[in-house]
Design a protein around this motif. Structure first.
Motif, PDB file in Angstrom:
ATOM      1  N   ALA A  98      46.824 -23.808  62.242  1.00 23.84           N
ATOM      2  CA  ALA A  98      45.451 -23.352  62.008  1.00 23.84           C
ATOM      3  C   ALA A  98      44.344 -24.448  62.531  1.00 23.84           C
ATOM      4  CB  ALA A  98      45.112 -23.743  60.497  1.00 23.84           C
ATOM      5  N   ASP A  99      43.089 -23.783  62.812  1.00 21.08           N
ATOM      6  CA  ASP A  99      42.070 -24.445  63.706  1.00 21.08           C
ATOM      7  C   ASP A  99      42.076 -25.964  63.303  1.00 21.08           C
ATOM      8  OD1 ASP A  99      40.111 -24.465  65.551  1.00 21.08           O
ATOM      9  OD2 ASP A  99      38.746 -24.657  63.850  1.00 21.08           O
ATOM     10  N   ASN A 100      41.841 -26.336  62.303  1.00 16.39           N
ATOM     11  CA  ASN A 100      41.992 -27.725  61.802  1.00 16.39           C
ATOM     12  C   ASN A 100      42.443 -27.781  60.395  1.00 16.39           C
ATOM     13  OD1 ASN A 100      39.881 -27.507  59.842  1.00 16.39           O
ATOM     14  ND2 ASN A 100      38.460 -27.594  61.359  1.00 16.39           N
ATOM     15  N   LEU A 141      30.365 -24.091  58.654  1.00 14.16           N
ATOM     16  CA  LEU A 141      29.822 -24.016  59.796  1.00 14.16           C
ATOM     17  C   LEU A 141      30.647 -23.989  61.106  1.00 14.16           C
ATOM     18  CD1 LEU A 141      26.706 -24.173  60.114  1.00 14.16           C
ATOM     19  CD2 LEU A 141      26.859 -26.742  60.353  1.00 14.16           C
ATOM     20  N   HIS A 142      31.708 -24.807  61.187  1.00 17.12           N
ATOM     21  CA  HIS A 142      32.356 -24.849  62.423  1.00 17.12           C
ATOM     22  C   HIS A 142      33.288 -23.426  62.609  1.00 17.12           C
ATOM     23  CE1 HIS A 142      35.302 -26.935  65.178  1.00 17.12           C
ATOM     24  NE2 HIS A 142      36.197 -25.923  64.757  1.00 17.12           N
ATOM     25  N   GLU A 143      33.828 -22.993  61.444  1.00 18.38           N
ATOM     26  CA  GLU A 143      34.754 -21.785  61.447  1.00 18.38           C
ATOM     27  C   GLU A 143      33.701 -20.402  61.732  1.00 18.38           C
ATOM     28  OE1 GLU A 143      37.717 -22.127  61.953  1.00 18.38           O
ATOM     29  OE2 GLU A 143      37.701 -24.197  61.113  1.00 18.38           O
ATOM     30  N   GLY A 145      31.171 -20.791  63.755  1.00 20.95           N
ATOM     31  CA  GLY A 145      30.798 -21.029  65.115  1.00 20.95           C
ATOM     32  C   GLY A 145      32.020 -20.293  65.992  1.00 20.95           C
ATOM     33  N   HIS A 146      33.360 -20.319  65.513  1.00 21.63           N
ATOM     34  CA  HIS A 146      34.062 -19.738  66.043  1.00 21.63           C
ATOM     35  C   HIS A 146      34.030 -18.160  65.975  1.00 21.63           C
ATOM     36  CE1 HIS A 146      36.651 -23.071  67.168  1.00 21.63           C
ATOM     37  NE2 HIS A 146      36.856 -23.467  66.203  1.00 21.63           N
ATOM     38  N   ALA A 147      33.528 -17.685  64.890  1.00 26.45           N
ATOM     39  CA  ALA A 147      33.615 -16.398  64.542  1.00 26.45           C
ATOM     40  C   ALA A 147      32.627 -15.589  65.413  1.00 26.45           C
ATOM     41  CB  ALA A 147      33.338 -15.951  63.132  1.00 26.45           C
ATOM     42  N   GLY A 152      36.362 -22.052  71.196  1.00 22.52           N
ATOM     43  CA  GLY A 152      36.867 -23.216  71.997  1.00 22.52           C
ATOM     44  C   GLY A 152      36.105 -24.416  71.137  1.00 22.52           C
ATOM     45  N   HIS A 153      36.385 -25.757  71.651  1.00 20.23           N
ATOM     46  CA  HIS A 153      35.728 -26.863  71.008  1.00 20.23           C
ATOM     47  C   HIS A 153      35.180 -27.703  71.774  1.00 20.23           C
ATOM     48  CE1 HIS A 153      39.308 -26.719  67.849  1.00 20.23           C
ATOM     49  NE2 HIS A 153      38.083 -26.204  67.393  1.00 20.23           N
ATOM     50  N   SER A 154      34.012 -28.201  71.314  1.00 24.97           N
ATOM     51  CA  SER A 154      33.078 -29.024  72.214  1.00 24.97           C
ATOM     52  C   SER A 154      33.867 -30.345  72.247  1.00 24.97           C
ATOM     53  CB  SER A 154      31.804 -29.186  71.657  1.00 24.97           C
ATOM     54  OG  SER A 154      31.212 -30.367  71.913  1.00 24.97           O
TER      55      SER A 154
END
Ligand SMILES: [Zn+2]
Length: 625
Positions: A98-100, A141-143, A145-147, A152-154
């Motif tokens: 998973a992403d995180n 908010l983070h997920e 952002g991917h959608a 990618g990640h900052s």
């Protein structure tokens, strides 16, 4: 110095992290090209008492809308199938890739687009403690952002897109990156930039399967199949359960045109470590190369190792159905049925399997079993168009058979059932019409006129313009001496086709026969009216006979002068018309005899003398003498 300062700032703090936003999306800009973006929120996935998380998600959606100056907009929809993004919650655990630790956004590509599935964790990993609302807001908010395209990640802690960000508002850098993303056309490739970031990561963490998977995905998207295969194989070596890597490996081999090589490599991996996953991958590869029996063998081996392994079960079902489809095309119906029976053992409630079973039985000519299979498919899926269509077609076939055997009642029942199932089938309506027509002709030939008339009427009910049926009904009524009914039928035929000669001819004959019947009953006025209607239609000999009848009717009615006028007119047109001559002579003889009785001898003599010589009998000569 004035100029150097902003440059210095730029070097320290890059304006955005645009170069990093395709590392999870195959090195290709992947964002929605329409607004608003539709979102489905799976409220049912939230355990009761945790509904507060809904407003955390709402918060995250609004935060992106506001911070982007409404470049990004969302609309909530009720159906998952209509959603660009679906969001669900789970108590965990999330997949290890998973992403995180707290959430995952999965990009699902299809032939003509993509959608995103977000999963959010309700509890801290391996702990009974629910997430705080602050954490839920940050993860959502983070997920999201991917959608919306930041795949990618900052590298900066202040940004929402930092890997384990706890920030509650998109930063200025997040927004700059997002704006740049939305001014770049979807699908734009930046493979090089993605690899620049991913390759050093692989060097520092060579045993991380996910990094090899991501690199392999970029190479696959670039068309670098050998490199993609190497990376994906490395990923699978590190984590044999990495399903997406297996899928992409199969795809890479197929794109490269090396199905054989792929199978060999998978086989060697299987022989040292036979796992359900590898067997399933090998089966998929064999299936993609069209080798169904081999594929079925692999899937069955996978299921022997783990009978609950769902991907292999689903693939086996599909392979069996594909095989059955092929067998049906080859008309090897019994083998197809055997294959489908195995498919039903895997999943009894599969409408498509029942449909195919129906097709096979139908091919064998076993309509009864075909029908029960189609009905079963429809019971499982009442909206299954193909099943309904085939069910109607089977009844239609039965109807045609019954019609050919002149089993009219059966045929009618089958066609009507077909139409009940599928009212718009033109072919069935045409068959039912033909059935009633044939039935009418058959009954008429057996002297069953009344039933024949009913059959023709049914044909007309289906096709109101069927002039031939009106013609037949008219002829049958004529035969039954039901003249008014015959007349109205022929008139209907003429209304539909005013040029129909047969109808004109028959209508004239019907009027003539009706007139004779009326005249026989002494209803002269009506009889004359009928003959006159007949005369408007008749030609040639039919017309001559009608005129003769008209004259005779007038004579019988006692209107001898009108009768004589008609016979004279007939003789003017055709001086040799013997019928007219005789009819005229008869009137003169009758009148002469009446005058003789009244002793009006000179008037009587005039009557007898007006009879043409060729028609005078010896008796007439005597009277004259
Ligand atoms: Zn992330």
């Amino acid at each position: 110095m004035m100029i150097l300062l902003p440059l210095l700032c730029h070097a320290l703090q890059p304006e955005d992290y645009f170069d990093r936003i395709t590392i999870f999306s195959d090195g290709r800009i992947t964002r929605f090209d329409h607004m608003p973006i539709t979102v489905f929120i799976d409220k049912g996935s939230l355990p009761s008492g945790m509904e507060g998380y809904l407003s955390d998600l709402e918060y995250a959606l609004r935060a992106w809308e506001e911070a982007s100056g409404r470049t990004v907009r969302f609309r909530i929809v009720d159906k998952r199938s209509e959603a660009d993004i679906s969001v669900a919650w789970t108590a965990g655990p999330l997949p290890s890739r998973a992403d995180n630790a707290l959430g995952e956004a999965a990009l699902v590509r299809m032939e003509d687009g993509f959608y995103v599935e977000i999963e959010l964790l309700t509890h801290m990993p391996s702990s009974p403690k629910p997430l705080s609302h602050e954490r839920m807001k940050a993860v959502a908010l983070h997920e999201l952002g991917h959608a919306i395209g930041l795949w990618g990640h900052s590298p900066f802690k202040e940004d929402v897109m930092f890997p384990s960000s706890e920030n509650l508002r998109p930063s200025a850098r997040d927004i700059r990156t997002l704006k740049r993303l939305y001014s770049t056309p979807p699908g734009t490739a930046q493979h090089g930039k993605a690899l620049e970031i991913l390759l050093p990561m692989a060097e520092s963490r060579p045993d991380d399967p996910k990094i090899h998977y991501l690199i392999g995905s970029v190479y696959l998207d670039m068309g670098e199949y050998d490199k993609a295969i190497n990376e994906l194989l490395r990923c699978l070596e590190l984590d044999i359960r990495y399903m997406e890597a297996g899928r992409k490996l199969v795809k890479a081999y197929l794109m490269k045109g090396g199905g054989e090589e792929a199978l060999r490599r998978l086989e060697s991996m299987i022989s040292s470590n036979p796992t359900p996953e590898l067997l399933n991958q090998a089966g998929s590869l064999a299936m993609e190369s069209g080798r169904l029996n081999e594929a079925i063998g692999y899937f069955e081996r996978a299921l022997k190792l783990d009978p609950a392994f769902r991907p292999a079960k689903r693939n086996l079902l599909n392979a069996l159905k594909l095989k059955a489809d092929r067998l049906i095309r080859l008309k090897r119906y019994e083998r197809a049925i055997e294959t489908l029976e195995r498919a039903l053992e895997l999943r009894e409630a599969d409408p498509q399997t029942h449909l195919m079973m129906g097709l096979a039985f139908s091919g064998m000519g076993d309509s009864e079993r075909a029908i029960s299979c189609y009905r079963e498919a429809l019971k499982l899926n009442p909206g299954y168009k193909e099943a309904r269509w085939n069910l109607a077609a089977e009844y239609n076939r039965l109807g045609v058979e019954a019609m050919e055997g002149k089993r009219w009642e059966d045929a009618r029942r089958f066609f009507e059932e077909a139409l009940r199932i599928e009212p718009d089938l033109k072919e069935v309506r045409a068959n039912l019409e033909a059935m009633y027509w044939n039935m009418g002709v058959d009954l008429a030939s057996k002297g069953r006129e009344r039933e024949a008339i009913e059959a023709f009427r049914e044909a007309i009910r289906l096709n109101p313009d069927l002039k031939e049926a009106y013609l037949q009904i008219g002829v049958l009524h004529l035969k039954l001496k039901e003249y008014p009914e015959a007349i109205s039928s022929f008139r209907e035929a003429l209304r539909i086709d005013p040029g129909l000669r047969e109808a004109r001819h028959n209508l004239a004959a019907a009027y003539h026969a009706y007139a004779q019947e009326l005249s026989g009953k002494g209803r002269y006025a009506e009889a004359v009216e009928a003959v006159q209607k007949g005369l408007e239609l008749a030609e040639g000999e039919a017309r001559r006979k009608l005129r003769l009848s008209l004259g005779l009717m007038y004579a019988k009615w006692g209107r001898e002068d009108e009768a004589l006028a008609i016979f004279r007119e007939m003789l003017r047109e055709n001086p040799g018309d013997e019928d007219a001559l005789k009819a005229m002579a008869n009137i003169h003889i009758e009148r002469g005899n009446r005058l003789l009785k009244a002793k009006a001898y000179s008037k009587a003599l005039r009557e007898f003398e007006s009879i043409p010589e060729s028609l005078r009998t010896a008796a007439i000569y005597d009277v004259i003498a």
